[in-house]
Motif scaffolding. Structure first.
Motif, PDB file in Angstrom:
ATOM      1  N   GLU A 291       0.804  -1.222   0.000  1.00 47.90           N
ATOM      2  CA  GLU A 291       0.000   0.000   0.000  1.00 47.90           C
ATOM      3  C   GLU A 291       0.839   1.275   0.000  1.00 47.90           C
ATOM      4  O   GLU A 291       0.308   2.389  -0.010  1.00 47.90           O
ATOM      5  N   PHE A 292       2.159   1.150  -0.036  1.00 49.78           N
ATOM      6  CA  PHE A 292       3.067   2.301  -0.005  1.00 49.78           C
ATOM      7  C   PHE A 292       2.936   3.157  -1.263  1.00 49.78           C
ATOM      8  O   PHE A 292       2.844   2.654  -2.376  1.00 49.78           O
ATOM      9  N   ASP A 293       2.935   4.475  -1.076  1.00 50.03           N
ATOM     10  CA  ASP A 293       3.026   5.452  -2.159  1.00 50.03           C
ATOM     11  C   ASP A 293       3.911   6.598  -1.687  1.00 50.03           C
ATOM     12  O   ASP A 293       4.145   6.757  -0.480  1.00 50.03           O
ATOM     13  N   ILE A 294       4.367   7.404  -2.626  1.00 51.59           N
ATOM     14  CA  ILE A 294       5.089   8.628  -2.303  1.00 51.59           C
ATOM     15  C   ILE A 294       4.156   9.803  -2.559  1.00 51.59           C
ATOM     16  O   ILE A 294       3.505   9.879  -3.605  1.00 51.59           O
ATOM     17  N   LEU A 295       4.081  10.705  -1.616  1.00 59.07           N
ATOM     18  CA  LEU A 295       3.215  11.870  -1.737  1.00 59.07           C
ATOM     19  C   LEU A 295       3.553  12.668  -2.996  1.00 59.07           C
ATOM     20  O   LEU A 295       4.718  12.849  -3.325  1.00 59.07           O
ATOM     21  N   GLY A 296       2.523  13.136  -3.680  1.00 63.13           N
ATOM     22  CA  GLY A 296       2.727  13.941  -4.881  1.00 63.13           C
ATOM     23  C   GLY A 296       2.292  13.248  -6.149  1.00 63.13           C
ATOM     24  O   GLY A 296       2.360  13.836  -7.222  1.00 63.13           O
ATOM     25  N   MET A 297       1.887  12.030  -6.087  1.00 59.23           N
ATOM     26  CA  MET A 297       1.255  11.247  -7.145  1.00 59.23           C
ATOM     27  C   MET A 297       0.987   9.843  -6.619  1.00 59.23           C
ATOM     28  O   MET A 297       1.939   9.171  -6.213  1.00 59.23           O
ATOM     29  N   PRO A 298      -0.264   9.429  -6.544  1.00 59.40           N
ATOM     30  CA  PRO A 298      -1.466  10.063  -7.103  1.00 59.40           C
ATOM     31  C   PRO A 298      -2.112  11.135  -6.225  1.00 59.40           C
ATOM     32  O   PRO A 298      -3.026  11.814  -6.664  1.00 59.40           O
ATOM     33  N   ASP A 299      -1.650  11.276  -4.974  1.00 62.49           N
ATOM     34  CA  ASP A 299      -2.224  12.286  -4.086  1.00 62.49           C
ATOM     35  C   ASP A 299      -1.663  13.665  -4.417  1.00 62.49           C
ATOM     36  O   ASP A 299      -0.535  13.798  -4.868  1.00 62.49           O
ATOM     37  N   HIS A 300      -2.457  14.706  -4.132  1.00 66.78           N
ATOM     38  CA  HIS A 300      -1.960  16.075  -4.267  1.00 66.78           C
ATOM     39  C   HIS A 300      -0.756  16.279  -3.352  1.00 66.78           C
ATOM     40  O   HIS A 300      -0.706  15.759  -2.226  1.00 66.78           O
ATOM     41  N   GLY A 301       0.215  17.068  -3.855  1.00 65.27           N
ATOM     42  CA  GLY A 301       1.450  17.271  -3.131  1.00 65.27           C
ATOM     43  C   GLY A 301       1.519  18.570  -2.348  1.00 65.27           C
ATOM     44  O   GLY A 301       0.498  19.170  -1.997  1.00 65.27           O
ATOM     45  N   THR A 302       2.744  19.016  -2.121  1.00 61.21           N
ATOM     46  CA  THR A 302       3.035  20.043  -1.119  1.00 61.21           C
ATOM     47  C   THR A 302       3.309  21.445  -1.679  1.00 61.21           C
ATOM     48  O   THR A 302       3.411  22.388  -0.904  1.00 61.21           O
ATOM     49  N   ILE A 303       3.463  21.574  -3.001  1.00 57.08           N
ATOM     50  CA  ILE A 303       3.826  22.897  -3.530  1.00 57.08           C
ATOM     51  C   ILE A 303       2.539  23.686  -3.769  1.00 57.08           C
ATOM     52  O   ILE A 303       2.100  23.928  -4.900  1.00 57.08           O
ATOM     53  N   ALA A 304       1.925  24.065  -2.673  1.00 58.73           N
ATOM     54  CA  ALA A 304       0.657  24.793  -2.678  1.00 58.73           C
ATOM     55  C   ALA A 304       0.508  25.472  -1.326  1.00 58.73           C
ATOM     56  O   ALA A 304       1.292  25.232  -0.400  1.00 58.73           O
ATOM     57  N   GLU A 305      -0.508  26.294  -1.216  1.00 56.01           N
ATOM     58  CA  GLU A 305      -0.688  27.026   0.037  1.00 56.01           C
ATOM     59  C   GLU A 305      -1.182  26.138   1.174  1.00 56.01           C
ATOM     60  O   GLU A 305      -0.914  26.427   2.344  1.00 56.01           O
ATOM     61  N   LYS A 306      -1.863  25.036   0.833  1.00 55.88           N
ATOM     62  CA  LYS A 306      -2.365  24.126   1.863  1.00 55.88           C
ATOM     63  C   LYS A 306      -2.340  22.691   1.352  1.00 55.88           C
ATOM     64  O   LYS A 306      -2.338  22.443   0.148  1.00 55.88           O
ATOM     65  N   ILE A 307      -2.337  21.741   2.292  1.00 56.94           N
ATOM     66  CA  ILE A 307      -2.443  20.329   1.947  1.00 56.94           C
ATOM     67  C   ILE A 307      -3.292  19.624   2.996  1.00 56.94           C
ATOM     68  O   ILE A 307      -3.256  19.978   4.183  1.00 56.94           O
TER      69      ILE A 307
END
Length: 326
Positions: free
Chosen positions: A97-113
């Motif tokens: 079930e491991f994934d790296i944040l930023g694909m497919p989930d929205h990542g960190t280069i934004a004002e909020k997460i």
């Protein structure tokens, strides 16, 4: 809210809907984010005609709101994002079930997460927002490579080709704090000097004859993330029976391999990638213990994120690149 987004067939800065926390989730108002080479690769991997995705795996900020059931943090806490999703305990390989944040989930280069509450770690007070923001992905990768997999011992010598990369800067810190000898390389004279300042004992030019230059050295371990361009050159300087740890291939993935000379040399080839929550916490404890600061090469504002990507693509940085968000 504003974010760096891969949308259809291009990367752009655009407005995205603000997130809301579900049960056991938190909203982090991000102060800064970190760039990784992964952010260059994701648009190619996703292709065109894809829904908008916020890029970024690293970040740090303040808890703005919490969902039902959250107990480990509260509004106002200063935190760092753990990009290693659903891999909590140390294991030989990540769980399915491991994934790296930023694909497919929205990542960190934004004002909020919005993220699960167990994916945040307390920000050490002595780190700046930019230092905290660039820490997690590179530090967790380096910690697992050098300690969990490589089992570096004090007094050993480790060879790390490519001194300018973000992970390499963490590897040099880990090794020197641990009492090891560090040899590294760069084609840039400026980066060679920075590597020496960081603590590297020997710094070679990439174009040097490594075997000749290191003939008096005993290399116990190689940690190589460059791939085809350096694999055989790195293996040639490793002592017989030594450990070769690989976690990346910024050049080509596929190499020709002389199996007979490898098993006659009794070498150990060790693959690794990323790391778990326990290893991130161990990396943080290590940096806190030695009061070590991550190497931040340059800071861009959010609206300059496209310039930051070009800077990363050109390989100009020594250490990490940060994006200041608020």
């Amino acid at each position: 809210m504003r974010g760096l987004v891969h949308d259809l067939d291009r990367v752009t800065i655009k407005n995205m809907d603000e997130p809301t926390p579900a049960s056991n989730e938190v909203i982090v108002k991000l102060k800064a984010a970190g760039l990784n080479r992964r952010d260059l690769a994701i648009p190619k991997r996703r292709g065109s005609n894809q829904e908008a995705l916020i890029l970024g795996s690293d970040g740090a900020g303040v808890i703005e709101s919490i969902g039902d059931g959250v107990q480990n943090v509260q509004v106002g806490d200063e935190v760092m994002i753990n990009p290693s999703l659903r891999w909590k305990k140390n294991s030989d390989a990540p769980p399915e079930e491991f994934d790296i944040l930023g694909m497919p989930d929205h990542g960190t280069i934004a004002e909020k997460i919005v993220i699960a509450s167990d994916q945040v770690e307390p920000k050490p007070a002595y780190l700046s927002w930019e230092e905290a923001a660039v820490f997690s992905l590179a530090a967790i990768t380096g910690y697992r490579a050098i300690f969990t997999k490589g089992k570096l011992q004090p007094g050993e010598t480790v060879f790390i080709p490519g001194a300018g990369s973000g992970v390499a800067s963490f590897l040099i810190h880990f090794a020197k704090n641990h009492g090891a000898r560090v040899i590294t390389t760069s084609r840039s004279k400026d980066k060679q000097e920075k590597a020496k300042h960081l603590g590297a004992d020997v710094v070679l030019d990439t174009s040097d004859d490594w075997e000749k230059a290191l003939k008096e050295e005993t290399i116990d371990m190689v940690i190589d993330s460059v791939g085809k361009a350096t694999f055989h050159r790195s293996l040639a300087v490793l002592k017989k029976g030594g450990r070769f740890v690989t976690f990346g291939a910024t050049t080509e993935d596929v190499i020709e391999f002389d199996l007979r000379s490898f098993f006659y040399g009794q070498y150990q080839l060790i693959g690794t990638t990323m790391g778990c929550k326990e290893e991130l916490e161990a990396a943080l404890d290590h940096y806190i213990k030695y009061e070590t600061h991550p190497v931040v090469d340059k800071v861009f504002n959010l609206e300059e994120s496209l310039d930051a990507l070009e800077y990363l693509k050109a390989g100009k940085q020594f250490g990490k690149i940060a994006i200041r968000i608020s």
